[in-house]
Scaffold this motif. Structure first.
Motif, PDB file in Angstrom:
ATOM      1  N   PRO A   9       0.793  -1.231   0.000  1.00 44.54           N
ATOM      2  CA  PRO A   9       0.000   0.000   0.000  1.00 44.54           C
ATOM      3  C   PRO A   9       0.830   1.289   0.000  1.00 44.54           C
ATOM      4  O   PRO A   9       0.291   2.353   0.151  1.00 44.54           O
ATOM      5  N   ALA A  10       2.183   1.165  -0.235  1.00 41.11           N
ATOM      6  CA  ALA A  10       3.020   2.353  -0.161  1.00 41.11           C
ATOM      7  C   ALA A  10       2.457   3.477  -1.036  1.00 41.11           C
ATOM      8  O   ALA A  10       2.309   4.617  -0.604  1.00 41.11           O
ATOM      9  N   ASP A  11       2.118   3.115  -2.291  1.00 36.08           N
ATOM     10  CA  ASP A  11       1.612   4.149  -3.195  1.00 36.08           C
ATOM     11  C   ASP A  11       0.111   4.296  -3.044  1.00 36.08           C
ATOM     12  O   ASP A  11      -0.557   4.894  -3.851  1.00 36.08           O
ATOM     13  N   ARG A  12      -0.421   3.720  -2.062  1.00 38.85           N
ATOM     14  CA  ARG A  12      -1.864   3.621  -1.923  1.00 38.85           C
ATOM     15  C   ARG A  12      -2.245   4.007  -0.496  1.00 38.85           C
ATOM     16  O   ARG A  12      -3.173   3.455   0.061  1.00 38.85           O
ATOM     17  N   GLU A  13      -1.444   4.903   0.070  1.00 41.06           N
ATOM     18  CA  GLU A  13      -1.765   5.337   1.439  1.00 41.06           C
ATOM     19  C   GLU A  13      -3.220   5.792   1.463  1.00 41.06           C
ATOM     20  O   GLU A  13      -3.711   6.338   0.473  1.00 41.06           O
ATOM     21  N   PRO A  14      -3.878   5.565   2.587  1.00 37.66           N
ATOM     22  CA  PRO A  14      -5.303   5.902   2.648  1.00 37.66           C
ATOM     23  C   PRO A  14      -5.569   7.309   2.103  1.00 37.66           C
ATOM     24  O   PRO A  14      -4.936   8.267   2.542  1.00 37.66           O
ATOM     25  N   ARG A  15      -6.466   7.379   1.108  1.00 38.78           N
ATOM     26  CA  ARG A  15      -6.769   8.682   0.517  1.00 38.78           C
ATOM     27  C   ARG A  15      -7.845   9.393   1.300  1.00 38.78           C
ATOM     28  O   ARG A  15      -8.134  10.548   1.067  1.00 38.78           O
ATOM     29  N   VAL A  16      -8.474   8.638   2.188  1.00 41.32           N
ATOM     30  CA  VAL A  16      -9.625   9.224   2.881  1.00 41.32           C
ATOM     31  C   VAL A  16      -9.422   9.173   4.388  1.00 41.32           C
ATOM     32  O   VAL A  16      -8.708   8.327   4.909  1.00 41.32           O
ATOM     33  N   GLU A  17     -10.008  10.121   5.043  1.00 41.93           N
ATOM     34  CA  GLU A  17      -9.982  10.156   6.506  1.00 41.93           C
ATOM     35  C   GLU A  17     -10.899   9.072   7.044  1.00 41.93           C
ATOM     36  O   GLU A  17     -11.945   8.797   6.467  1.00 41.93           O
ATOM     37  N   ARG A  18     -10.483   8.482   8.158  1.00 38.24           N
ATOM     38  CA  ARG A  18     -11.383   7.526   8.788  1.00 38.24           C
ATOM     39  C   ARG A  18     -12.559   8.288   9.409  1.00 38.24           C
ATOM     40  O   ARG A  18     -12.367   9.313  10.053  1.00 38.24           O
ATOM     41  N   GLY A  19     -13.764   7.799   9.170  1.00 44.76           N
ATOM     42  CA  GLY A  19     -14.943   8.450   9.743  1.00 44.76           C
ATOM     43  C   GLY A  19     -15.388   7.731  11.006  1.00 44.76           C
ATOM     44  O   GLY A  19     -14.682   6.864  11.524  1.00 44.76           O
ATOM     45  N   GLU A  20     -16.543   8.070  11.451  1.00 43.67           N
ATOM     46  CA  GLU A  20     -17.077   7.451  12.679  1.00 43.67           C
ATOM     47  C   GLU A  20     -17.990   6.268  12.352  1.00 43.67           C
ATOM     48  O   GLU A  20     -18.335   5.484  13.221  1.00 43.67           O
ATOM     49  N   HIS A  21     -18.373   6.162  11.072  1.00 41.89           N
ATOM     50  CA  HIS A  21     -19.423   5.195  10.745  1.00 41.89           C
ATOM     51  C   HIS A  21     -18.893   3.761  10.641  1.00 41.89           C
ATOM     52  O   HIS A  21     -17.728   3.522  10.334  1.00 41.89           O
ATOM     53  N   LEU A  22     -19.789   2.839  10.891  1.00 41.60           N
ATOM     54  CA  LEU A  22     -19.531   1.432  10.646  1.00 41.60           C
ATOM     55  C   LEU A  22     -20.139   1.106   9.285  1.00 41.60           C
ATOM     56  O   LEU A  22     -20.928   1.881   8.748  1.00 41.60           O
ATOM     57  N   MET A  23     -19.769  -0.063   8.766  1.00 36.91           N
ATOM     58  CA  MET A  23     -20.153  -0.327   7.388  1.00 36.91           C
ATOM     59  C   MET A  23     -20.497  -1.797   7.202  1.00 36.91           C
ATOM     60  O   MET A  23     -19.848  -2.668   7.794  1.00 36.91           O
ATOM     61  N   VAL A  24     -21.523  -2.080   6.385  1.00 40.21           N
ATOM     62  CA  VAL A  24     -21.703  -3.445   5.881  1.00 40.21           C
ATOM     63  C   VAL A  24     -21.612  -3.346   4.363  1.00 40.21           C
ATOM     64  O   VAL A  24     -22.362  -2.603   3.733  1.00 40.21           O
ATOM     65  N   MET A  25     -20.666  -4.083   3.800  1.00 45.65           N
ATOM     66  CA  MET A  25     -20.461  -4.085   2.347  1.00 45.65           C
ATOM     67  C   MET A  25     -20.890  -5.446   1.826  1.00 45.65           C
ATOM     68  O   MET A  25     -20.265  -6.451   2.140  1.00 45.65           O
ATOM     69  N   GLY A  26     -21.962  -5.479   1.053  1.00 42.63           N
ATOM     70  CA  GLY A  26     -22.379  -6.780   0.515  1.00 42.63           C
ATOM     71  C   GLY A  26     -23.798  -6.726  -0.010  1.00 42.63           C
ATOM     72  O   GLY A  26     -24.542  -5.761   0.260  1.00 42.63           O
ATOM     73  N   ARG A  27     -24.153  -7.765  -0.756  1.00 39.95           N
ATOM     74  CA  ARG A  27     -25.536  -7.878  -1.226  1.00 39.95           C
ATOM     75  C   ARG A  27     -26.480  -7.660  -0.061  1.00 39.95           C
ATOM     76  O   ARG A  27     -26.238  -8.190   1.030  1.00 39.95           O
ATOM     77  N   ILE A  28     -27.553  -6.901  -0.267  1.00 40.35           N
ATOM     78  CA  ILE A  28     -28.545  -6.747   0.802  1.00 40.35           C
ATOM     79  C   ILE A  28     -29.417  -8.007   0.755  1.00 40.35           C
ATOM     80  O   ILE A  28     -30.187  -8.216  -0.191  1.00 40.35           O
ATOM     81  N   CYS A  29     -29.259  -8.841   1.738  1.00 37.28           N
ATOM     82  CA  CYS A  29     -30.059 -10.066   1.789  1.00 37.28           C
ATOM     83  C   CYS A  29     -29.977 -10.644   3.204  1.00 37.28           C
ATOM     84  O   CYS A  29     -29.062 -10.301   3.963  1.00 37.28           O
ATOM     85  N   ALA A  30     -30.922 -11.494   3.515  1.00 40.58           N
ATOM     86  CA  ALA A  30     -31.029 -12.002   4.891  1.00 40.58           C
ATOM     87  C   ALA A  30     -29.741 -12.706   5.323  1.00 40.58           C
ATOM     88  O   ALA A  30     -29.361 -12.648   6.492  1.00 40.58           O
ATOM     89  N   LEU A  31     -29.047 -13.350   4.384  1.00 39.34           N
ATOM     90  CA  LEU A  31     -27.828 -14.091   4.735  1.00 39.34           C
ATOM     91  C   LEU A  31     -26.736 -13.173   5.271  1.00 39.34           C
ATOM     92  O   LEU A  31     -25.951 -13.552   6.139  1.00 39.34           O
ATOM     93  N   LYS A  32     -26.671 -11.967   4.736  1.00 42.23           N
ATOM     94  CA  LYS A  32     -25.603 -11.041   5.134  1.00 42.23           C
ATOM     95  C   LYS A  32     -25.977 -10.292   6.415  1.00 42.23           C
ATOM     96  O   LYS A  32     -25.115  -9.688   7.043  1.00 42.23           O
ATOM     97  N   GLY A  33     -27.256 -10.299   6.764  1.00 42.38           N
ATOM     98  CA  GLY A  33     -27.684  -9.811   8.079  1.00 42.38           C
ATOM     99  C   GLY A  33     -27.601  -8.311   8.291  1.00 42.38           C
ATOM    100  O   GLY A  33     -27.354  -7.855   9.417  1.00 42.38           O
ATOM    101  N   GLN A  34     -27.867  -7.527   7.255  1.00 39.48           N
ATOM    102  CA  GLN A  34     -27.807  -6.066   7.434  1.00 39.48           C
ATOM    103  C   GLN A  34     -28.736  -5.578   8.533  1.00 39.48           C
ATOM    104  O   GLN A  34     -28.436  -4.600   9.226  1.00 39.48           O
ATOM    105  N   HIS A  35     -29.876  -6.274   8.721  1.00 44.54           N
ATOM    106  CA  HIS A  35     -30.834  -5.816   9.738  1.00 44.54           C
ATOM    107  C   HIS A  35     -30.224  -5.935  11.144  1.00 44.54           C
ATOM    108  O   HIS A  35     -30.522  -5.123  12.025  1.00 44.54           O
TER     109      HIS A  35
END
Ligand code: UDP
Length: 375
Positions: free
Chosen positions: A174-200
């Motif tokens: 990641p040397a040339d890929r240092e984080p371009r963005v500031e870390r925020g306060e939010h949590l995240m779910v990345m994935g298909r919205i479906c019961a298996l992934k448990g977004q609820h």
């Protein structure tokens, strides 16, 4: 070595947004080529991945056709398979077929008497007994996690040549890929919205704790709120009663009323990476035995600690207390979310660089190819 990699006719490689198998192929192929493998990719004409040769039966991805009646879907699958078979009959310089699509097609290809066939299992095998219950002869298989193989039907488990974890280009130095963005306060779910992934579950936890949550992912192939609205408003729409649509409307949407929980639809490319990298943690409140967990290794590569339920491949990917947290219940998951300060994001990046780069994955596959290929 020449390998025909079959990615199927459903989405282009790399996929524009969501696309589990196609993402894996897009990660693997450049690393295989870096190791000197000549790759013939069987996909659709619109695929943009750099390969040695591209073969296809369709110009565009056929994903939306999957909603059509069974016979039509099989027609597309067969046309693609016939294109691959024609290629194998036309030439004798292919050393191996590496299939990522399904297990019956490769068995047919193998029966042609051409090169050996390796099929990589991408799914939760117990959920697809029609494909995997009766394991066809003639092909070699590997899994994407030990847990996936351990849960496979007997014949398949006996035939499997081990497992190779998924990888992500985000884990490359990641040397040339240092984080371009500031870390925020939010949590995240990345994935298909479906019961298996448990977004609820993630939404329930964040609402209880008063923490912001961003949900990213398509709902049954619908990438934006506007697209989904068309489906939701029309009870005659073929997708209106689709389980993922119902799940979103009934179990996720009620949390979207307030300010805490946001659904941003499907995101891709740099937008996806930046959104992910800005999260404080990635939640995996999975309600199934996740077979491979690409989104888990992506989070780690971006220095975003994964926090999930101890199921499927998660314990193989996450070192509890060092690179993330594993919980046995929703309550425990919420407790770990409050202890995120104990994790060092740099430790996640280091682990991803060590275990989840494309070259680490490609080297394991080249080993397997060499064992299986005809010479
Ligand atoms: N993904 C994406 N955009 C989204 C949601 C997901 O590009 O809005 C990607 C995600 O980054 C990951 C893949 O889709 O690369 C999901 O793979 P995973 O193995 O986590 O889940 P599954 O294959 O079961 O859907």
């Amino acid at each position: 070595m020449k390998v025909l990699v079959n990615a199927g006719p459903w989405l282009e490689v790399p996929p524009a947004g969501y696309g589990g198998i196609e993402n894996v192929v897009a990660t693997l192929v450049p690393a295989l080529r870096e190791r000197g493998v000549h790759v013939v990719l069987a996909s659709v004409g619109s695929s943009g991945l750099e390969v040695d040769e591209l073969i296809s039966a369709y110009d565009e991805g056929q994903f939306t056709e999957l909603q059509k009646p069974y016979n039509q879907v099989m027609g597309i699958a067969h046309a693609h398979l016939a294109r691959v078979a024609a290629e194998l009959r036309r030439r004798d310089d292919i050393d191996l077929v590496h299939d990522h699509v399904e297990v019956v097609g490769p068995a047919v290809l193998s029966a042609l008497g051409g090169p050996p066939v390796l099929h990589t299992l991408h799914w939760d095998l117990r959920k697809h007994p029609a494909f995997y219950g009766a394991f066809p002869p003639g092909i070699a298989v590997n899994g994407v996690s030990e847990s996936q193989i351990a849960r496979a039907p007997d014949a398949l488990r006996a035939a499997a040549l081990g497992s190779i974890h998924l990888a992500t280009p985000l884990a490359d130095p990641p040397a040339d890929r240092e984080p371009r963005v500031e870390r925020g306060e939010h949590l995240m779910v990345m994935g298909r919205i479906c019961a298996l992934k448990g977004q609820h579950v993630a939404a329930r936890i964040c609402q209880k704790l008063g923490l912001p949550l961003v949900l990213a992912g398509p709902v049954s192939g619908r990438d934006t709120a506007a697209e989904l609205d068309v489906v939701a408003q029309n009870p005659y729409h073929p997708l209106h009663s689709h389980p993922d649509v119902r799940y979103h409307l009934d179990q996720v949407a009620p949390y979207l009323d307030g300010d805490l929980v946001r659904w941003v639809g499907a995101v891709g490319g740099a937008e996806r990476d930046d959104l992910y990298a800005s999260a404080r943690a990635a939640l995996f409140p999975i309600q199934w035995d996740e077979p491979g967990g690409t989104a888990v290794v992506e989070a780690m590569a971006l220095g975003v600690p994964p926090v999930g339920l101890r199921r499927g491949c998660l314990p193989e990917l996450i070192d509890h207390g060092r690179t993330g947290f594993l919980a046995d219940s929703e309550e425990e998951l919420a407790e770990w979310v409050l202890r995120l300060d104990e994790l060092d994001p740099e430790e996640c990046r280091r682990e991803a660089r060590r275990r989840f780069t494309p070259l680490v994955m490609a080297d394991r596959y080249v080993e397997l190819y060499e064992r299986l290929a005809r010479h």
